[in-house]
Design a protein around this motif. Structure first.
Motif, mmCIF file in Angstrom:
data_model
loop_
_atom_site.group_PDB
_atom_site.id
_atom_site.type_symbol
_atom_site.label_atom_id
_atom_site.label_comp_id
_atom_site.label_asym_id
_atom_site.label_seq_id
_atom_site.Cartn_x
_atom_site.Cartn_y
_atom_site.Cartn_z
ATOM 1 N N PRO A 1 0.977 -1.251 0.124
ATOM 2 C CA PRO A 1 -0.215 -0.025 0.012
ATOM 3 C C PRO A 1 0.755 1.308 0.011
ATOM 4 N N ALA A 2 2.061 1.235 0.363
ATOM 5 C CA ALA A 2 2.912 2.460 0.655
ATOM 6 C C ALA A 2 3.760 2.698 -0.599
ATOM 7 N N SER A 3 3.675 1.687 -1.635
ATOM 8 C CA SER A 3 4.526 1.884 -2.525
ATOM 9 C C SER A 3 4.354 2.518 -3.734
ATOM 10 N N ASP A 4 2.846 2.740 -3.997
ATOM 11 C CA ASP A 4 2.737 3.955 -5.238
ATOM 12 C C ASP A 4 1.917 5.164 -4.634
ATOM 13 N N LYS A 5 2.478 5.701 -3.532
ATOM 14 C CA LYS A 5 2.046 7.075 -3.023
ATOM 15 C C LYS A 5 3.377 7.908 -2.816
ATOM 16 N N VAL A 6 3.751 8.260 -3.846
ATOM 17 C CA VAL A 6 5.114 9.143 -4.009
ATOM 18 C C VAL A 6 4.700 10.509 -3.583
ATOM 19 N N TYR A 7 3.408 10.861 -3.708
ATOM 20 C CA TYR A 7 2.830 12.237 -3.111
ATOM 21 C C TYR A 7 3.100 12.288 -1.628
ATOM 22 N N ARG A 8 3.348 11.519 -0.874
ATOM 23 C CA ARG A 8 3.829 11.354 0.600
ATOM 24 C C ARG A 8 5.176 12.187 0.822
ATOM 25 N N HIS A 9 5.830 12.282 -0.302
ATOM 26 C CA HIS A 9 7.239 12.637 -0.098
ATOM 27 C C HIS A 9 7.384 14.239 -0.451
ATOM 28 N N PRO A 10 8.204 15.072 0.127
ATOM 29 C CA PRO A 10 8.100 16.282 -0.376
ATOM 30 C C PRO A 10 8.623 16.593 -1.694
ATOM 31 N N THR A 11 9.537 15.643 -2.252
ATOM 32 C CA THR A 11 10.276 15.801 -3.403
ATOM 33 C C THR A 11 9.182 15.737 -4.552
#
Lengths: 122, 313
Positions: free
Chosen positions: A101-111
């Motif tokens: 579940p965490a692998s496709d949520k890049v928008y959780r990172h500030p970059t």
């Protein structure tokens, strides 16, 4: 005389041609001490971190043994011990599914957010 | 998933330098090889305390005595890190101890040689620990996680062992004629057994090298031995002593030192249990274990009693 040589490494000593008699020392294993996991805080302000494990009869002995085994060079200022049997762990076989579940949520990172250079202090 | 698939996934992890952890699937042979190697490494640390323990009460100064006590205490610690690492693979501590005492499990043959003079404490630190460090630095990158982590901790602590040994010999090498002779004698006796610590020559190996494929080990015996010879052949110049090998000389072409043939008959004799101190070492370990039995039992009885009391209260 032909000697059959098998390769061995430090700590891995060959069995071949062992002349020792295999007498058992025959001690009962019923009195063996439980296993404890040791966590050490290396300095004030840091988390306790897993250092390793050891055997001890009770918690007080586990802490004293942990001091002798894991902090001979001032590696710690605080020790936690917990009997290994009380540790619950996630299953490595399920890792892929479990953490997916965490692998496709890049928008959780500030970059993920591409902002103009003019934006300061963010 | 078939066994074949699991093995393929396992090898792929190894190839990608992903460490194997206790609960991961692993081939039975990988588990067995690691149990064997880690437990025998642990036994080597524990038996390794005996030759040096012999000199604690006779160290020439309080400083040397304190250093020696610290070193022997480290070795006990190293044995414990390694036993704990082996236990993660499913073997019990009692089983390992029993295997050592019955002669089923081995320990490094180097500890079956006697420590005859104070200079032996220096020679052991410099040569024996020096040879062990060569192996151990490599093992910091071994594929089994708990073993690698134990080795990192051990390597950090071990470098003082080698330095204190060289330091002790350096003092002797600058001393009286008798001290210099004692220093040279210790080097003469420990040199060849130290070279044997790396095991048989690569060319004598009969089995295909699974340990390299599984990255339990990353350098061959001969590679490590050559590194060791190159290092020591330079360091000995600072002591003004010699190594007992007439064939030792720099080979400009190879950029390595050439050295003489090891006496493999002696090597196998000691492995088989016929070294000068094999019996003495095992007897000492068995005695310590037997005489400590009542302490272990008393401690568990005390812990149980306390538990009962606090449950009743």
């Amino acid at each position: 005389m032909h000697i059959n040589i098998t390769k061995y490494y430090y700590g891995d000593i060959p069995d071949a041609g062992n002349n020792n008699t295999h007498e058992s020392t025959g001690h009962s294993t019923t009195s063996s001490w439980p296993l404890w996991e040791v966590f050490i805080r290396s300095k004030q302000g840091l988390d306790h971190k897993h250092a390793g494990s050891l055997h001890a009869a009770d918690a007080a002995m586990a802490i004293e043994n942990a001091r002798d085994v894991y902090t001979r060079r001032q590696e710690g200022i605080s020790i936690w011990v917990v009997e290994s049997q009380y540790i619950h762990a996630s299953n490595p076989d399920d890792a892929e599914m479990f953490y997916e579940p965490a692998s496709d949520k890049v928008y959780r990172h500030p970059t993920f957010y591409d902002l103009p250079d003019e934006v300061k202090h963010m | 998933m078939t066994l074949h698939d699991l093995e393929k996934i396992f090898q792929a992890k190894i190839d990608q330098e992903i460490k194997i952890e206790p609960k991961d699937w692993m081939p039975e042979a990988y588990r067995k090889t690691n149990i064997r190697q880690i437990s025998q490494h642990a036994h080597s640390e524990i038996v390794g305390m005996l030759p040096e323990g012999n000199w604690i009460s006779r160290a020439p100064s309080l400083k040397r005595k304190a250093i020696l006590v610290a070193k022997v205490q480290d070795e006990a610690g190293h044995g414990l890190y390694l036993y704990a690492a082996a236990e993660t693979l499913g073997i019990s501590r009692d089983q390992m101890i029993d295997d050592l005492h019955s002669g089923k499990a081995k320990y490094s043959s180097i500890f079956n040689y006697p420590t005859l003079s104070w200079a032996d404490m220096g020679a052991i630190g410099w040569l024996v620990d020096g040879a062990a460090i060569m192996n151990q630095v490599m093992l910091c990158r071994t594929s089994y996680g708990p073993y690698a982590r134990a080795m990192v901790r051990i390597c950090k602590e071990e470098s003082f062992h080698q330095r204190q040994g060289f330091d002790a010999l350096l003092v002797l090498s600058k001393g009286s004629e008798a001290q210099r002779a004692m220093c040279q004698d210790a080097i003469n006796r420990w040199w060849w057994p130290s070279l044997m610590m790396f095991g048989p020559k690569d060319s004598e190996s009969t089995n295909s090298d699974q340990s390299m494929k599984w990255k339990i080990k990353r350098k061959t015996n001969d590679e490590l031995r050559q590194n060791f010879v190159d290092m020591i052949a330079e360091q000995i110049k600072l002591l003004g002593m010699t190594l007992p090998d007439p064939d030792l000389k720099w080979n400009e072409e190879r950029k390595h030192y050439d050295f003489g043939e090891i006496d493999w008959t002696e090597f196998w004799n000691v492995v088989k249990g016929n070294g000068p101190c094999n019996k003495q070492r095992l007897d000492a370990r068995r005695k310590a274990h037997t005489e400590g039995q009542w302490v272990r039992e008393a401690a568990i009885a005390y812990a149980n009693k306390k538990k009962e009391k606090s449950a009743a209260a």
